[in-house]
Design a protein around this motif. Structure first.
Motif, PDB file in Angstrom:
ATOM      1  N   ILE A 289       6.044  10.556   3.975  1.00 32.94           N
ATOM      2  CA  ILE A 289       5.274  10.476   5.212  1.00 32.94           C
ATOM      3  C   ILE A 289       6.228  10.259   6.376  1.00 32.94           C
ATOM      4  CG2 ILE A 289       3.525   9.173   6.483  1.00 32.94           C
ATOM      5  CD1 ILE A 289       2.324   8.377   3.771  1.00 32.94           C
ATOM      6  N   ARG A 290       6.139  11.116   7.391  1.00 36.58           N
ATOM      7  CA  ARG A 290       6.986  10.994   8.571  1.00 36.58           C
ATOM      8  C   ARG A 290       6.110  10.862   9.825  1.00 36.58           C
ATOM      9  NH1 ARG A 290      12.054  15.282   7.782  1.00 36.58           N
ATOM     10  NH2 ARG A 290      12.594  14.645   5.651  1.00 36.58           N
ATOM     11  N   PRO A 291       5.983   9.658  10.375  1.00 32.80           N
ATOM     12  CA  PRO A 291       5.167   9.477  11.588  1.00 32.80           C
ATOM     13  C   PRO A 291       5.774  10.173  12.795  1.00 32.80           C
ATOM     14  CG  PRO A 291       5.611   7.372  10.467  1.00 32.80           C
ATOM     15  CD  PRO A 291       6.526   8.395   9.866  1.00 32.80           C
ATOM     16  N   VAL A 292       4.924  10.798  13.588  1.00 27.41           N
ATOM     17  CA  VAL A 292       5.382  11.419  14.834  1.00 27.41           C
ATOM     18  C   VAL A 292       5.509  10.366  15.927  1.00 27.41           C
ATOM     19  CG1 VAL A 292       4.783  13.094  16.642  1.00 27.41           C
ATOM     20  CG2 VAL A 292       4.356  13.643  14.236  1.00 27.41           C
ATOM     21  N   ASN A 293       4.573   9.424  15.960  1.00 27.81           N
ATOM     22  CA  ASN A 293       4.562   8.378  16.983  1.00 27.81           C
ATOM     23  C   ASN A 293       4.513   7.003  16.306  1.00 27.81           C
ATOM     24  OD1 ASN A 293       2.029   9.053  15.973  1.00 27.81           O
ATOM     25  ND2 ASN A 293       0.931   8.578  17.868  1.00 27.81           N
ATOM     26  N   PRO A 294       5.608   6.581  15.652  1.00 27.82           N
ATOM     27  CA  PRO A 294       5.584   5.321  14.895  1.00 27.82           C
ATOM     28  C   PRO A 294       5.372   4.113  15.793  1.00 27.82           C
ATOM     29  CG  PRO A 294       7.832   6.151  15.076  1.00 27.82           C
ATOM     30  CD  PRO A 294       6.935   7.224  15.596  1.00 27.82           C
ATOM     31  N   THR A 295       4.698   3.104  15.257  1.00 22.36           N
ATOM     32  CA  THR A 295       4.504   1.832  15.948  1.00 22.36           C
ATOM     33  C   THR A 295       5.143   0.729  15.114  1.00 22.36           C
ATOM     34  OG1 THR A 295       2.354   1.532  14.863  1.00 22.36           O
ATOM     35  CG2 THR A 295       2.354   2.587  17.032  1.00 22.36           C
ATOM     36  N   ASP A 296       5.388  -0.401  15.731  1.00 21.75           N
ATOM     37  CA  ASP A 296       5.955  -1.547  15.028  1.00 21.75           C
ATOM     38  C   ASP A 296       4.819  -2.306  14.353  1.00 21.75           C
ATOM     39  OD1 ASP A 296       7.179  -3.856  14.142  1.00 21.75           O
ATOM     40  OD2 ASP A 296       8.357  -4.156  15.965  1.00 21.75           O
TER      41      ASP A 296
ATOM     42  N   LEU B 195      12.061  10.165  11.045  1.00 22.64           N
ATOM     43  CA  LEU B 195      12.296   9.219   9.959  1.00 22.64           C
ATOM     44  C   LEU B 195      11.020   9.050   9.142  1.00 22.64           C
ATOM     45  CD1 LEU B 195      14.328   6.396  11.768  1.00 22.64           C
ATOM     46  CD2 LEU B 195      15.198   8.224  10.301  1.00 22.64           C
ATOM     47  N   SER B 196      11.180   8.850   7.851  1.00 26.75           N
ATOM     48  CA  SER B 196      10.021   8.602   6.996  1.00 26.75           C
ATOM     49  C   SER B 196       9.549   7.157   7.169  1.00 26.75           C
ATOM     50  CB  SER B 196      10.380   8.846   5.527  1.00 26.75           C
ATOM     51  OG  SER B 196      11.253   7.834   5.052  1.00 26.75           O
ATOM     52  N   GLU B 197       8.314   6.875   6.712  1.00 29.33           N
ATOM     53  CA  GLU B 197       7.799   5.509   6.786  1.00 29.33           C
ATOM     54  C   GLU B 197       8.691   4.546   6.013  1.00 29.33           C
ATOM     55  OE1 GLU B 197       3.703   5.168   5.674  1.00 29.33           O
ATOM     56  OE2 GLU B 197       3.053   5.543   7.734  1.00 29.33           O
ATOM     57  N   GLN B 198       9.212   4.992   4.875  1.00 26.38           N
ATOM     58  CA  GLN B 198      10.100   4.124   4.107  1.00 26.38           C
ATOM     59  C   GLN B 198      11.375   3.815   4.864  1.00 26.38           C
ATOM     60  OE1 GLN B 198      10.239   6.002   0.049  1.00 26.38           O
ATOM     61  NE2 GLN B 198       9.874   3.902  -0.549  1.00 26.38           N
TER      62      GLN B 198
END
Length: 289
Positions: free
Chosen positions: A160-167, A131-134
């Motif tokens: 931008i697509r995070p591999v390891n997204p954080t909250d 998923l993208s940041e947006q």
């Protein structure tokens, strides 16, 4: 190109006012001040326009001197320091309201053969299916600050697509490492300098905030005062900003109200195309809470 990407290309192209003097419009991304990536990209553009096309930028070192105003244009003054047999050096001063907000030096080099080696590209999932940041932000859009909430409703020129997204709204302490894929959202002309301006623009996204990860802190917390102090960028080879690039970031140190982060940028072939380093202010302001 998409409309938003076309607008970003126009933003980085600059208007020539006089010899060695350029003007760029600004964009408001919903931050407290002008986005640092804009002045990085525009400074590279201004410097590049004073150097013969055969000489490509290979490094830039800059300092953020004052917060910029996203509602005002920026004037760029270029000093042609030196043109040698292989290298050219330029100094750039970014000015708003008659005062400098950013200064940098940039070096350009003619193509040359030599020894080659590089570090290995990290083994992480590719951008497909991420998923993208947006898209991630829109899942909790009602919790975002109003100015940022409005930006999430518009398309962005850099995907931008995070591999390891954080909250970002409820961060938990974790290792100071971050991986994300990014690319310009559209096809760009075959202009090597333009691709480097755009990569320079994108390198300010997410870099400094890597130093917040071990502390369970986030850019979106009202009590955090976060601002870039300096930015260094090295280009190791030509790069296409409209193809997926992996941005691998880590923060080896933080202290004294500052955080330090560094990044390596790889193309899909695993080639290291650029390296980045940045130090910035990461103050916890209880009086802002």
């Amino acid at each position: 190109m998409t409309q938003v990407l076309d607008e970003l290309v126009a933003l980085l192209s600059l208007e020539t006012i006089e010899e060695n003097l350029f003007r760029g419009v600004s964009q408001d991304l919903g931050f407290r001040q002008l986005f640092g990536g804009q002045v990085i990209g525009q400074s590279l553009s201004a410097a590049s326009q004073t150097v013969e096309a055969e000489r490509q930028v290979h490094s830039m070192h800059g300092y953020f001197l004052r917060p910029g105003d996203a509602t005002l244009p920026v004037v760029y003054q270029v000093d042609r320091v030196r043109d040698g047999g292989s290298f050219s050096t330029r100094r750039v001063l970014a000015i708003q309201k008659g005062r400098p907000i950013f200064s940098c030096s940039a070096s350009f080099q003619l193509p040359e053969e030599g020894f080659e080696h590089q570090i290995a590209m990290p083994e992480v999932p590719g951008p497909e299916g991420l998923l993208s940041e947006q898209e991630l932000s829109r899942q909790n859009i009602y919790l975002l600050p109003e100015g940022v909430r409005e930006r999430m409703d518009f398309d962005m020129p850099i995907e931008i697509r995070p591999v390891n997204p954080t909250d970002a709204l409820k961060p938990e302490p974790c290792e100071p490492c971050k991986y994300l894929w990014f690319r310009a959202d559209g096809t760009l002309p075959d202009n090597p300098a333009l691709h480097k301006y755009l990569v320079g623009y994108a390198t300010d996204f997410g870099l400094l905030t890597t130093s917040l990860l071990p502390h369970g802190a986030s850019f979106w917390q009202r009590s955090m005062q976060i601002a870039s102090l300096d930015h260094s960028l090295w280009f190791h080879r030509d790069v296409r900003a409209d193809e997926w690039l992996l941005y691998a970031m880590d923060s080896p140190w933080a202290g004294n109200g500052r955080g330090f982060a560094r990044g390596s940028i790889f193309n899909r072939a695993g080639q290291l195309v650029a390296s980045v380093a940045q130090e910035g202010l990461i103050r916890h302001r209880a009086d802002w809470a």
